[in-house]
Each structure stands twice: as structure tokens, then as C-alpha cells.
Design a protein around this motif. Sequence first.
Motif, short mmCIF file in Angstrom:
data_model
loop_
_atom_site.label_atom_id
_atom_site.label_comp_id
_atom_site.label_asym_id
_atom_site.label_seq_id
_atom_site.Cartn_x
_atom_site.Cartn_y
_atom_site.Cartn_z
N PRO A 113 -109.95 57.38 -56.45
CA PRO A 113 -109.49 56.20 -57.17
C PRO A 113 -107.98 56.06 -57.11
O PRO A 113 -107.24 57.04 -57.07
CB PRO A 113 -109.95 56.46 -58.62
N VAL A 114 -107.52 54.80 -57.07
CA VAL A 114 -106.11 54.51 -57.25
C VAL A 114 -105.91 54.29 -58.75
O VAL A 114 -106.43 53.33 -59.32
CB VAL A 114 -105.69 53.27 -56.44
N TRP A 115 -105.16 55.18 -59.38
CA TRP A 115 -105.05 55.16 -60.83
C TRP A 115 -103.97 54.20 -61.28
O TRP A 115 -102.94 54.04 -60.63
CB TRP A 115 -104.77 56.56 -61.35
N ASP A 116 -104.20 53.59 -62.44
CA ASP A 116 -103.26 52.66 -63.05
C ASP A 116 -102.87 53.24 -64.41
O ASP A 116 -103.63 53.13 -65.37
CB ASP A 116 -103.92 51.29 -63.22
N PRO A 117 -101.70 53.88 -64.52
CA PRO A 117 -101.31 54.51 -65.79
C PRO A 117 -101.30 53.54 -66.96
O PRO A 117 -101.72 53.88 -68.07
CB PRO A 117 -99.92 55.07 -65.49
N ALA A 118 -100.81 52.31 -66.74
CA ALA A 118 -100.72 51.35 -67.84
C ALA A 118 -102.10 50.99 -68.37
O ALA A 118 -102.32 50.89 -69.59
CB ALA A 118 -99.97 50.10 -67.39
N GLN A 119 -103.06 50.78 -67.45
CA GLN A 119 -104.42 50.45 -67.88
C GLN A 119 -105.05 51.62 -68.63
O GLN A 119 -105.70 51.44 -69.66
CB GLN A 119 -105.28 50.07 -66.67
N TYR A 120 -104.84 52.81 -68.11
CA TYR A 120 -105.41 54.00 -68.76
C TYR A 120 -104.87 54.16 -70.18
O TYR A 120 -105.61 54.50 -71.11
CB TYR A 120 -105.06 55.24 -67.93
N LEU A 121 -103.59 53.88 -70.36
CA LEU A 121 -102.96 54.11 -71.67
C LEU A 121 -103.19 52.97 -72.65
O LEU A 121 -102.72 53.05 -73.79
CB LEU A 121 -101.45 54.33 -71.47
N ARG A 122 -103.92 51.93 -72.26
CA ARG A 122 -104.23 50.86 -73.21
C ARG A 122 -105.01 51.40 -74.40
O ARG A 122 -104.92 50.86 -75.50
CB ARG A 122 -105.03 49.75 -72.53
N PHE A 123 -105.78 52.45 -74.17
CA PHE A 123 -106.56 53.07 -75.25
C PHE A 123 -106.14 54.54 -75.39
O PHE A 123 -106.98 55.43 -75.50
CB PHE A 123 -108.05 52.96 -74.95
N ALA A 124 -104.84 54.77 -75.40
CA ALA A 124 -104.32 56.13 -75.40
C ALA A 124 -104.79 56.93 -76.61
O ALA A 124 -105.17 58.10 -76.48
CB ALA A 124 -102.79 56.11 -75.34
#
Length: 263
Positions: free
Chosen positions: A4-15
Amino acid sequence: MTTPVWDPAQYLRFADERTRPLHDLLARVPALPDPDRAVILDIGCGPGNSTAVLRERWPHARITGVDNSAPMLATARTEGEPTADYLLADARDYDPAPARPDLIVSNATLQWIDGHLDLVPRWAAALRPGGTVAFQVPGNFDAPSHTLLADLRRSTRWRDTLGSDADRAGVHPPERYLDALAAADCLPDVWETTYLTLLPGPDPVLEWVKGTALRPVLTRLADPAERAAFLAEYGRLLREAYPAGPHGTVFPFRRIFAVGARR
């Protein structure tokens, strides 16, 4: 498996929601022999939110975050825990033995690794005497969020583009992790919990999985029109499976926890 190409901002939406299981995991880690001089490895550290939790718990320890995503590590260095060390490496190949760790932690990473049970004895053997290995993985692969995604990928419309769901994440029953820790000469502590997470906003379950389970699919869907069409269809199915209530959308999420203290 598609990487997968990870998206840190998307992941941290529900940090906060993603980090809560880590707090519950660390609550069961035995006291470290010398916490001020402890060596801690955060394998699969992602954007550093897990590393920050480790620093809060052990403020004077030497902490190294390990991840195979350069964008995730870039975020970790600037927004996660800047006082930690970071290493770009794949958990499958990384050898923790030279670090002589007192604690190895992995937060929602092993599910992406085929054959990850083989890592348990390697990690346990790398620990200093009295050290601990602790990890948690999602256990919701039979939930609608995942079964609907698998069915959609196999549908006539998408199977040529996306193939099967062979590259989706996967885990074992809790007792397999208990057996693996015991066989690695660790005292095992294994349990599971289902969190009832209340998600706000429109299409919140879709936004959640965009940061995790949906990453291999989004990596394959390079065409913007195809990506939009897939997300529209998957989003509709998720809205039916997880209807919004008066206070938000309830998203049940089962997780499996394992802590092994080396004998």
C-alpha cells in the motif's frame, strides 16, 4: 501482496481511536528492569502516534521507530515523536537482535505481513532477559467493512482491475498467538476486545478504511474516475451496513492483544 501507498494525514484522521488500543496493550506490559535506560523498538511505527505514546510512558528510554514507509517516517519525525530515532526497514527483514531491546511493541502492523507468526520467536529471542514483546492486531476481518470490500473486488465490474482480495490483511485466532509466545519461552497474556467506536460526519466508516484496509485498493486505482466510482459504490454499501444514528455512526471494531514476557 500489493504494497500500500500510505497516507499519513488520512491515517491520523482518527488518531485517538487508533491509539486507544495501544494504551490498553501497554497497560499489561510488565515493569521494565531499568526504565530510564530501556531500549524500546516500535515496529511498524507509522506516522509516530504510537511512538509518542511510548515516549509518554517511558520518557527517558531510547526509542526507535521502524517502518517501511518513507512518508510515514517523515511525518513521525516532524509530528509524531521527534526525540525518537527512526529507521526505514521492512518488519519482515528487520533484525532487532543488535539493538538488544527491553521491549518490542507493534501496533496494528502484523496483519499486513504474511507468515507473521514466524516473527514472534525472532523478536522474543532478541529481547534482553526479562524483556517483553507486545502487539495488537485488528480482528474484524469478518465484519461488513471487510467482507463487503472483498465481495466488491471480486465483482464483475472490478475483478479485472483489482483482482481478488489476496492482498488483504489477515490475522490468526488469539490462541495461536498464545501458543507462539509460550513456544518462544515467554509468559503469554492474550485477550480480545471489541470497541464500539462512535464516528462523526458523513461516510465515516469509508473515511476510516481509507486510512488502512482500503490502501491496497486505492494504490491499484490510479485512474481518478475509476477511484471515484469504486469509492461511491463501496461507500453506499458501508452506509447500508453501518447506518448513521442520532449521535453518529457506531463502528464495532474487534482487536486481539498479545503480551509475552520473556522467562
